[in-house]
Design a protein around this motif. Structure first.
Motif, short mmCIF file in Angstrom:
data_model
loop_
_atom_site.label_atom_id
_atom_site.label_comp_id
_atom_site.label_asym_id
_atom_site.label_seq_id
_atom_site.Cartn_x
_atom_site.Cartn_y
_atom_site.Cartn_z
N ASN A 1 3.62 1.25 -11.99
CA ASN A 1 4.38 0.01 -11.98
C ASN A 1 3.50 -1.04 -11.29
O ASN A 1 3.42 -1.08 -10.06
N ARG A 2 2.85 -1.90 -12.08
CA ARG A 2 1.86 -2.82 -11.51
C ARG A 2 2.51 -3.83 -10.58
O ARG A 2 1.92 -4.19 -9.55
N GLU A 3 3.70 -4.29 -10.90
CA GLU A 3 4.39 -5.25 -10.03
C GLU A 3 4.67 -4.62 -8.67
O GLU A 3 4.45 -5.25 -7.62
N LYS A 4 5.12 -3.37 -8.67
CA LYS A 4 5.38 -2.67 -7.42
C LYS A 4 4.07 -2.42 -6.67
O LYS A 4 4.02 -2.55 -5.43
N ALA A 5 3.02 -2.07 -7.41
CA ALA A 5 1.72 -1.82 -6.79
C ALA A 5 1.21 -3.07 -6.08
O ALA A 5 0.66 -3.00 -4.97
N LYS B 1 2.99 -5.50 -4.80
CA LYS B 1 3.78 -5.69 -3.58
C LYS B 1 3.33 -4.74 -2.48
O LYS B 1 3.25 -5.12 -1.30
N GLN B 2 3.02 -3.49 -2.86
CA GLN B 2 2.54 -2.52 -1.87
C GLN B 2 1.19 -2.96 -1.31
O GLN B 2 0.94 -2.85 -0.10
N GLN C 1 1.65 -5.77 1.12
CA GLN C 1 2.19 -5.29 2.39
C GLN C 1 1.11 -4.60 3.22
O GLN C 1 1.05 -4.76 4.44
N ASP D 1 4.19 1.86 2.28
CA ASP D 1 4.46 2.60 1.05
C ASP D 1 3.28 2.41 0.10
O ASP D 1 3.01 1.30 -0.35
N SER E 1 2.90 4.54 -2.68
CA SER E 1 3.24 5.53 -3.71
C SER E 1 2.60 5.24 -5.07
O SER E 1 2.22 6.18 -5.79
N GLU E 2 2.47 3.98 -5.44
CA GLU E 2 1.88 3.68 -6.75
C GLU E 2 0.40 4.03 -6.78
O GLU E 2 -0.12 4.48 -7.80
#
Length: 282
Positions: free
Chosen positions: A42-46, A48-49, A52, A264, A266-267
């Motif tokens: 999930n590139r959008e989630k990646a 954001k990670q 952060q 996090d 995870s990605e």
């Protein structure tokens, strides 16, 4: 002391870290046991990670330099900046990637280092994967622990020692990796300062474990937390930044006076990397 001189002096002592924005990050091939093509990213989630992680590093007191990956659309793993080079002073020993899928990254890293005042050295005929397989630790941080295995060839030990030679007293020791899940040394070993490091012992052969103990005190990480990338941590002063869910080793470090800051990742773990893999101290 003039204010501008003071600022430069203070900046010299601030840890500087290179990160590459994950603009093109995805899971498009499999070159280590963690990369399951069915999972996807999930590139959008990646992103954001990654943001952060960058914030946490800066909040811990380091300065982050960001390299954009313009033109590197076919190189999803360029986000793993740890593999770019081994840094000593103003020299960058550029990576020579073992897998064809990553070999194109060298061009972009060489451009960045050259444009930022580094002298680029290295041997493209000797596989070596930067600071993913080379970590400074031990007395006065003068020992370069180099992982040797499927990614970095044993011939790189001498080549690195020769081409990064600056006349100071330092040494390279080879650390044989024996578990394919821990394919880079930074997935199983993390110097916290010149006195102590955390590590997963069974990632290394018996002789390596003995040699590492001669250079630094070692705190063992359990297999469960090693597989959760506890050792793939970023250290900024007394702050240790690692993937969430590693409470056992975190409790040990807190007792030693460190502050553990969970993020996090995870990605990125889907591709076999975590906090440290996304960073390079420069």
């Amino acid at each position: 002391m003039a204010s501008s001189t003071l600022v430069r002096t203070l900046e010299h002592h601030v840890k500087r870290i290179l990160m590459v924005r994950p603009t093109h990050f995805e899971l498009k091939y499999s070159i280590n046991p963690w990369m399951d093509m069915k999972r996807g990213v999930n590139r959008e989630k990646a992103l954001k990670q990654w943001d952060q992680l960058k914030y946490t590093i800066e909040n811990s007191g380091a300065k982050v330099e960001v390299m954009e990956s313009t033109g590197a659309e076919s190189l999803p793993d360029i986000v793993f900046a740890a593999n770019a080079a081994i840094i000593k002073g103003n020299k960058a020993y550029l990576a020579s990637f073992a897998h064809p899928e990553r070999q194109g990254e060298r061009y972009f890293y060489e451009q960045w280092f050259t444009n930022n005042g580094y002298e680029c050295v290295g041997d493209q005929d000797i596989p070596s994967e930067g600071a993913g397989d080379a970590l400074w630790g031990g007395d006065q941080l003068r020992t370069l622990f180099m992982g040797v295995g499927t990614r970095t060839d044993v011939r790189a030990l001498r080549d690195v020692a020769n081409k990064l030679d600056d006349g100071t007293n330092w040494k390279v020791i080879g650390c044989r990796l024996v578990d394919p899940r821990f394919y880079h040394i930074d997935t199983a070993f993390c110097p916290l300062n010149e006195d102590v490091a955390i590590y997963y012992p069974y990632a290394f052969d018996h002789i390596t474990r003995h040699n590492m103990r001669n250079e630094t005190d070692l705190i063992e990480v359990s297999q469960k937390e090693a597989r959760n990338f506890a050792c793939n941590a970023v250290v900024v002063g007394q702050n240790v930044i690692m993937h969430q869910g590693n409470e056992e080793i975190a409790n040990k470090l807190v007792k030693l006076g460190f502050t553990v800051r969970f993020v996090d990742m995870s990605e990125f773990i889907k591709s076999g990397g975590s906090s440290k893999c996304c960073t390079l101290q420069i």
